[in-house]
Design an enzyme around this catalytic site. Structure first.
Site, PDB file in Angstrom:
ATOM      1  N   ASP A 294      -1.877   2.465  -5.903  1.00  0.00           N
ATOM      2  CA  ASP A 294      -0.540   2.805  -5.413  1.00  0.00           C
ATOM      3  C   ASP A 294       0.373   3.318  -6.514  1.00  0.00           C
ATOM      4  O   ASP A 294       0.080   3.199  -7.692  1.00  0.00           O
ATOM      5  CB  ASP A 294       0.099   1.555  -4.785  1.00  0.00           C
ATOM      6  CG  ASP A 294      -0.355   1.369  -3.351  1.00  0.00           C
ATOM      7  OD1 ASP A 294      -1.027   2.259  -2.819  1.00  0.00           O
ATOM      8  OD2 ASP A 294      -0.033   0.317  -2.780  1.00  0.00           O
TER       9      ASP A 294
ATOM     10  N   LYS B  40       2.558   6.348  -2.040  1.00  0.00           N
ATOM     11  CA  LYS B  40       3.392   6.926  -0.973  1.00  0.00           C
ATOM     12  C   LYS B  40       4.835   6.980  -1.430  1.00  0.00           C
ATOM     13  O   LYS B  40       5.373   5.994  -1.911  1.00  0.00           O
ATOM     14  CB  LYS B  40       3.370   6.018   0.273  1.00  0.00           C
ATOM     15  CG  LYS B  40       2.044   5.874   0.918  1.00  0.00           C
ATOM     16  CD  LYS B  40       2.052   4.728   1.917  1.00  0.00           C
ATOM     17  CE  LYS B  40       0.844   3.860   1.687  1.00  0.00           C
ATOM     18  NZ  LYS B  40       0.820   2.572   2.250  1.00  0.00           N
TER      19      LYS B  40
ATOM     20  N   MET C  98      12.727  -3.123  -1.182  1.00  0.00           N
ATOM     21  CA  MET C  98      12.938  -1.803  -0.572  1.00  0.00           C
ATOM     22  C   MET C  98      14.348  -1.686   0.009  1.00  0.00           C
ATOM     23  O   MET C  98      14.550  -1.065   1.057  1.00  0.00           O
ATOM     24  CB  MET C  98      11.895  -1.538   0.528  1.00  0.00           C
ATOM     25  CG  MET C  98      10.487  -1.484  -0.014  1.00  0.00           C
ATOM     26  SD  MET C  98       9.243  -1.433   1.281  1.00  0.00           S
ATOM     27  CE  MET C  98       9.221  -3.116   1.837  1.00  0.00           C
TER      28      MET C  98
HETATM   29  C1  LIG Z   1       6.259  -1.633  -0.715  1.00  0.00           C
HETATM   30  S1  LIG Z   1       7.040  -2.955  -1.515  1.00  0.00           S
HETATM   31  C2  LIG Z   1       5.651  -3.729  -2.243  1.00  0.00           C
HETATM   32  C3  LIG Z   1       5.916  -5.113  -2.763  1.00  0.00           C
HETATM   33  C4  LIG Z   1       4.736  -5.673  -3.538  1.00  0.00           C
HETATM   34  N1  LIG Z   1       3.588  -5.844  -2.682  1.00  0.00           N
HETATM   35  C5  LIG Z   1       5.068  -7.001  -4.208  1.00  0.00           C
HETATM   36  O1  LIG Z   1       4.522  -8.046  -3.855  1.00  0.00           O
HETATM   37  O2  LIG Z   1       5.860  -6.955  -5.158  1.00  0.00           O
HETATM   38  C6  LIG Z   1       7.801  -2.117  -2.871  1.00  0.00           C
HETATM   39  C7  LIG Z   1       9.087  -2.815  -3.326  1.00  0.00           C
HETATM   40  O3  LIG Z   1       8.785  -3.915  -4.159  1.00  0.00           O
HETATM   41  C8  LIG Z   1       9.793  -4.066  -5.129  1.00  0.00           C
HETATM   42  N2  LIG Z   1       9.195  -3.933  -6.463  1.00  0.00           N
HETATM   43  C9  LIG Z   1       7.895  -3.788  -6.739  1.00  0.00           C
HETATM   44  N3  LIG Z   1       7.682  -3.777  -8.082  1.00  0.00           N
HETATM   45  C10 LIG Z   1       8.894  -3.934  -8.655  1.00  0.00           C
HETATM   46  C11 LIG Z   1       9.348  -4.014  -9.998  1.00  0.00           C
HETATM   47  N4  LIG Z   1       8.526  -3.935 -11.034  1.00  0.00           N
HETATM   48  N5  LIG Z   1      10.673  -4.193 -10.214  1.00  0.00           N
HETATM   49  C12 LIG Z   1      11.531  -4.287  -9.190  1.00  0.00           C
HETATM   50  N6  LIG Z   1      11.158  -4.200  -7.898  1.00  0.00           N
HETATM   51  C13 LIG Z   1       9.858  -4.043  -7.639  1.00  0.00           C
HETATM   52  C14 LIG Z   1      10.846  -3.012  -4.838  1.00  0.00           C
HETATM   53  O4  LIG Z   1      11.797  -3.572  -3.964  1.00  0.00           O
HETATM   54  C15 LIG Z   1      10.010  -1.956  -4.154  1.00  0.00           C
HETATM   55  O5  LIG Z   1      10.816  -1.119  -3.342  1.00  0.00           O
END
Ligand SMILES: C[S@@+](CC[C@H](N)C(=O)[O-])C[C@H]1O[C@@H](n2cnc3c(N)ncnc32)[C@H](O)[C@@H]1O
Length: 259
Positions: free
Chosen positions: A47, A69, A180
């Site tokens: 991803d 995506k 998100m």
């Molecule tokens: C599609 S979701 C996936 C979440 C992921 N599966 C998790 O457990 O962290 C994507 C969202 O996760 C958050 N996110 C993921 N990695 C991040 C990071 N390193 N710093 C801040 N937010 C993060 C943000 O809100 C982003 O829009």
């Protein structure tokens, strides 16, 4: 962990899908098991939020396929992911489906798992460190605290079309963690205020958590609702009195930013 033997003829062995969590970004936060699986696999479907350092752990002979995506691309990209997953696993390959954070937290991991099972493919989950908990934690914001917060909820700021959020459900939860939520932040904040949360409740955005470009913005729900807080993706939004604990743990509430 049952890893298919790479020396065995591919036709003779059954493929397998590993649903692997890559954590929030820092490769040191990858699990030992995830690193081992990456070092043995044949194909990796990865991803957008998976860091380059983590991809360097993949077995050099393995095929790396980017399936990230951007917003609005879900409907176009997801069928391709399903197709690649099935095609490679049914060809006897050891396929890693590598997702940011934890695969089952807003990652559509369950859908991919179910599809593989429907086609008789073995699936093994390798949980990851989710950004929902680790991003606030690294910023010195605990989601629970004996005196301040007995509950937390992790919610999406971006619902599947046709599914509406019931913001009133979240009015009484001590700590809210929103993933998100950057784009719709003013709407989300106003909806929570309308549902009964206080406009002066502290809130924090933790952007690009665990990376060198991590940034923490401390503000209030009211300021976000008024459109006065800039934030960039990817970011975790935390709302609740636990945000104040940061001062005691990190010694600062810096980056209080108003635009
Ligand atoms: C599609 S979701 C996936 C979440 C992921 N599966 C998790 O457990 O962290 C994507 C969202 O996760 C958050 N996110 C993921 N990695 C991040 C990071 N390193 N710093 C801040 N937010 C993060 C943000 O809100 C982003 O829009």
């Amino acid at each position: 962990m049952e890893v298919p033997d790479p020396k065995m003829n591919q036709q003779a062995r059954r493929g397998k899908v590993f649903l692997v969590g890559a954590g929030p970004g820092d490769p040191d936060l990858l699990t030992v098991k995830a690193a081992r699986v990456l070092g043995h696999c044949d194909v990796v479907l990865y991803d957008r939020l998976v860091s380059a350092e983590i991809l360097r752990l993949v077995r050099p002979a393995a095929e790396l396929i980017y399936v990230g995506k951007h917003e609005g691309e879900q409907d176009r990209v997801q069928p391709r992911i399903f197709d690649l997953l099935l095609r490679h696993a049914l060809a006897g390959k050891m396929v890693v489906r590598l997702k940011g954070g934890d695969p089952l937290v807003f990652g559509r991991g369950a859908e991919e798992w179910a599809l593989a099972r429907e086609h008789g493919i073995d699936v093994e989950l390798v949980p990851g460190v989710t950004s929902a908990v680790s991003a606030p934690g690294i910023a010195g914001i605990p989601l629970t605290h004996r005196e301040i917060s007995q509950s937390f909820a992790v919610i999406t700021g971006h619902c599947k079309e046709g599914l509406a959020q019931n913001w009133a459900d979240y009015a009484r939860i001590d700590t809210l963690v929103i993933l998100m939520g950057v784009k719709n932040r003013a709407y989300i904040a106003q909806s929570l205020i309308n549902a009964g949360r206080a406009a002066d409740e502290p809130a924090a955005f933790i952007e690009r958590a665990t990376s060198e470009r991590q940034r923490v913005v401390i503000t209030t729900l009211g300021e976000i609702a008024r459109g006065r807080v800039a934030a960039e993706n990817p970011a975790v939004l935390v709302i609740g009195n636990v945000v104040r604990v940061r001062e005691r743990l990190v010694g600062t509430m810096e980056t209080v930013q108003v635009i």
